[in-house]
Motif scaffolding. Sequence first.
Motif, PDB file in Angstrom:
ATOM      1  N   LEU A 263       0.817  -1.220   0.000  1.00  0.00           N
ATOM      2  CA  LEU A 263       0.000   0.000   0.000  1.00  0.00           C
ATOM      3  C   LEU A 263       0.849   1.267   0.000  1.00  0.00           C
ATOM      4  CD1 LEU A 263      -3.022  -0.784   2.326  1.00  0.00           C
ATOM      5  CD2 LEU A 263      -2.870  -0.846  -0.136  1.00  0.00           C
ATOM      6  N   PHE A 264       1.912   1.282   0.808  1.00  0.00           N
ATOM      7  CA  PHE A 264       2.702   2.521   0.891  1.00  0.00           C
ATOM      8  C   PHE A 264       3.452   2.773  -0.411  1.00  0.00           C
ATOM      9  CE2 PHE A 264       2.346   2.295   5.625  1.00  0.00           C
ATOM     10  CZ  PHE A 264       1.765   3.540   5.761  1.00  0.00           C
TER      11      PHE A 264
ATOM     12  N   THR B  78       0.919   3.884  -3.109  1.00  0.00           N
ATOM     13  CA  THR B  78       0.288   5.209  -2.996  1.00  0.00           C
ATOM     14  C   THR B  78       1.307   6.276  -2.602  1.00  0.00           C
ATOM     15  OG1 THR B  78      -0.265   4.848  -0.681  1.00  0.00           O
ATOM     16  CG2 THR B  78      -1.905   4.179  -2.281  1.00  0.00           C
TER      17      THR B  78
ATOM     18  N   PRO C   1       0.688   9.156  -5.677  1.00  0.00           N
ATOM     19  CA  PRO C   1      -0.439   8.756  -6.540  1.00  0.00           C
ATOM     20  C   PRO C   1      -0.582   9.697  -7.719  1.00  0.00           C
ATOM     21  CG  PRO C   1      -1.216   9.546  -4.411  1.00  0.00           C
ATOM     22  CD  PRO C   1       0.268   9.625  -4.370  1.00  0.00           C
TER      23      PRO C   1
ATOM     24  N   TYR D 124      -8.418  -2.248  -4.528  1.00  0.00           N
ATOM     25  CA  TYR D 124      -9.341  -1.323  -3.871  1.00  0.00           C
ATOM     26  C   TYR D 124     -10.644  -1.212  -4.660  1.00  0.00           C
ATOM     27  CZ  TYR D 124     -10.958   2.965  -1.580  1.00  0.00           C
ATOM     28  OH  TYR D 124     -11.690   3.893  -0.895  1.00  0.00           O
TER      29      TYR D 124
ATOM     30  N   ARG E  51     -14.470  -1.968  -3.603  1.00  0.00           N
ATOM     31  CA  ARG E  51     -15.504  -0.933  -3.741  1.00  0.00           C
ATOM     32  C   ARG E  51     -16.662  -1.411  -4.603  1.00  0.00           C
ATOM     33  NH1 ARG E  51     -13.556   5.147  -4.580  1.00  0.00           N
ATOM     34  NH2 ARG E  51     -13.059   4.399  -6.655  1.00  0.00           N
TER      35      ARG E  51
ATOM     36  N   PHE F   4     -11.817  -3.728   2.957  1.00  0.00           N
ATOM     37  CA  PHE F   4     -10.523  -3.842   2.270  1.00  0.00           C
ATOM     38  C   PHE F   4      -9.461  -4.384   3.219  1.00  0.00           C
ATOM     39  CE2 PHE F   4      -6.447  -1.983   0.946  1.00  0.00           C
ATOM     40  CZ  PHE F   4      -6.391  -2.419  -0.363  1.00  0.00           C
ATOM     41  N   SER F   5      -9.425  -3.872   4.446  1.00  0.00           N
ATOM     42  CA  SER F   5      -8.449  -4.351   5.430  1.00  0.00           C
ATOM     43  C   SER F   5      -8.645  -5.831   5.710  1.00  0.00           C
ATOM     44  CB  SER F   5      -8.584  -3.572   6.746  1.00  0.00           C
ATOM     45  OG  SER F   5      -8.440  -2.204   6.524  1.00  0.00           O
TER      46      SER F   5
ATOM     47  N   GLY G  51      -3.090   2.388  10.825  1.00  0.00           N
ATOM     48  CA  GLY G  51      -1.738   2.848  10.484  1.00  0.00           C
ATOM     49  C   GLY G  51      -1.382   2.666   9.028  1.00  0.00           C
ATOM     50  N   VAL G  52      -2.087   1.787   8.324  1.00  0.00           N
ATOM     51  CA  VAL G  52      -1.722   1.540   6.929  1.00  0.00           C
ATOM     52  C   VAL G  52      -2.872   1.939   6.002  1.00  0.00           C
ATOM     53  CG1 VAL G  52      -1.016  -0.189   5.248  1.00  0.00           C
ATOM     54  CG2 VAL G  52      -0.167  -0.330   7.587  1.00  0.00           C
ATOM     55  N   VAL G  53      -4.013   1.294   6.193  1.00  0.00           N
ATOM     56  CA  VAL G  53      -5.125   1.528   5.264  1.00  0.00           C
ATOM     57  C   VAL G  53      -5.654   2.959   5.396  1.00  0.00           C
ATOM     58  CG1 VAL G  53      -7.493   0.856   4.744  1.00  0.00           C
ATOM     59  CG2 VAL G  53      -5.759  -0.889   5.091  1.00  0.00           C
TER      60      VAL G  53
ATOM     61  N   LEU H  49      -4.128   5.542   6.203  1.00  0.00           N
ATOM     62  CA  LEU H  49      -3.174   6.542   5.712  1.00  0.00           C
ATOM     63  C   LEU H  49      -3.034   6.508   4.195  1.00  0.00           C
ATOM     64  CD1 LEU H  49      -0.207   6.305   8.259  1.00  0.00           C
ATOM     65  CD2 LEU H  49      -2.165   7.845   8.267  1.00  0.00           C
ATOM     66  N   THR H  50      -3.316   5.357   3.598  1.00  0.00           N
ATOM     67  CA  THR H  50      -3.035   5.235   2.165  1.00  0.00           C
ATOM     68  C   THR H  50      -4.293   5.275   1.292  1.00  0.00           C
ATOM     69  OG1 THR H  50      -3.026   2.844   2.475  1.00  0.00           O
ATOM     70  CG2 THR H  50      -0.900   3.937   2.475  1.00  0.00           C
ATOM     71  N   LEU H  51      -5.339   4.576   1.714  1.00  0.00           N
ATOM     72  CA  LEU H  51      -6.502   4.465   0.820  1.00  0.00           C
ATOM     73  C   LEU H  51      -7.186   5.793   0.517  1.00  0.00           C
ATOM     74  CD1 LEU H  51      -8.636   1.263   1.138  1.00  0.00           C
ATOM     75  CD2 LEU H  51      -6.736   1.820  -0.335  1.00  0.00           C
TER      76      LEU H  51
ATOM     77  N   LYS I 109      -5.916   8.674   0.145  1.00  0.00           N
ATOM     78  CA  LYS I 109      -5.110   9.315  -0.898  1.00  0.00           C
ATOM     79  C   LYS I 109      -5.455   8.737  -2.259  1.00  0.00           C
ATOM     80  CE  LYS I 109      -0.676   8.917   0.119  1.00  0.00           C
ATOM     81  NZ  LYS I 109       0.780   9.069   0.207  1.00  0.00           N
ATOM     82  N   LEU I 110      -5.507   7.407  -2.280  1.00  0.00           N
ATOM     83  CA  LEU I 110      -5.805   6.709  -3.528  1.00  0.00           C
ATOM     84  C   LEU I 110      -7.230   7.013  -3.992  1.00  0.00           C
ATOM     85  CD1 LEU I 110      -4.119   4.754  -5.194  1.00  0.00           C
ATOM     86  CD2 LEU I 110      -5.416   2.901  -4.172  1.00  0.00           C
ATOM     87  N   GLY I 111      -8.152   7.040  -3.012  1.00  0.00           N
ATOM     88  CA  GLY I 111      -9.542   7.331  -3.350  1.00  0.00           C
ATOM     89  C   GLY I 111      -9.672   8.702  -3.987  1.00  0.00           C
TER      90      GLY I 111
END
Lengths: 249, 161
Positions: free
Chosen positions: A43-44, A47, A50, A65, A69, A88-89, B26-28, B30-32, B34-36
């Motif tokens: 993920l890091f 993104t 992006p 993702y 969705r 998603f998690s 801490g991961v999802v 922070l990142t999703l 942004k992507l969204g």
Amino acid sequence: MAGPMEQFAIRVLHPIEAGGYDLSFTNSSMWMAIALASIAIFLFVGTARPQLVPGRWQAAVEYTYDFVRKMLDENVGPEGRRYAPLIFSIFMFVLACNLLGLLPWVGAFTPTSHIAVTLGLAVLVFAIVCIVGFWKHGLHFFTLFWPKGTNPALGAFVFVIEFLSFLSRPFTLAIRLFANMTAGHVLLKVFGTFVVTLGSFGALPYVFGILPLAVNVALSALEVLIAVVQAYVFALLASLYLNDAINLH
Amino acid sequence: MPQFDLAVFVPQLVWLTVFFAILYFGVVALTLPKLGRVMETREATVTGDIAAAETAKADADRMAEEYDAGIEAARHSARDTVGAAKGKATAALEAKLAQGNSANDARLAAAEADLAGARSRALSEIEGVAADVAADIVERLTGARPDATAATAAARGALAA
């Protein structure tokens, strides 16, 4: 030779005890940590910067993702999108645990082959479904179990059945994933044992080991498929249960 | 089965909670988002670009129509101009022709008048000559010269006969 169940043994890597509870860091904990680290890297990196026209990593993350969705859009509707990070998690965590557990030679352990882990995730889903249901509909949430347009006696009967089936959801959700993972790994182990036993037949070495080895190759491919499908099924059922809580049928 | 050993439940559940919390917060988390946002921006950009392309196409179509209409109008006006010029030229030609004809007619009339005058003059001269000749003939025949007035009257009468 190790028995087929030995691969599921919990080994304490770093004993921790707090307040009389055993909180040891085990091989299960380690592989959950590895799964977490893999997802975090995925993920890091995906993104980090992006862009409108995504690179490979970003496209890969976006694909997963978007998959979640779309699943929520189809099964829950427009209100489902706010639960996309949660589903998603769950999906990514189950998928990573399932897939990493299949790695050969590194002593991989599959946390999702343990009912404690799958039950933990299933209870999380169940708790969120209950919270969302009562928060959105209050006591009206119980109409989820009441069949519309039947006479009260039959309705009460169905209510009890529906309610029990609702309560059993976390267990069926947990056992489905645990059983699939456990069965797959047992099968791989059993056929692996056959390879060794038949292959070490004194008069004609190796020859009889070929067939179970071929079976194991096919089974490995099947297990990869099952790892993905079960992660999908877990996430799909979680979104279907969420749909019940949000839309009440 | 080691899975049903209740002693392994607590540590696994605790570590699952820890790691899943880190994963979610801490991961999802922070990142999703942004992507969204990027995916939404992309969607907006794509729909905006499509809309812009559609407007551009409509503009182009309208301009082509206007161009065609302009060409048509220019053709019409050119045809009108040519027609008007032709009409004017014809009128001018006709005017000039009429003018020429009237001038010719006037000259013809004058020439005819001149001719008539000359004729009458010539006729009167012929009268005089005829009277003279008649008077000479009478003198030679009779020896007596007739009166000039009577000779002229006689000659006019003979000529008129």
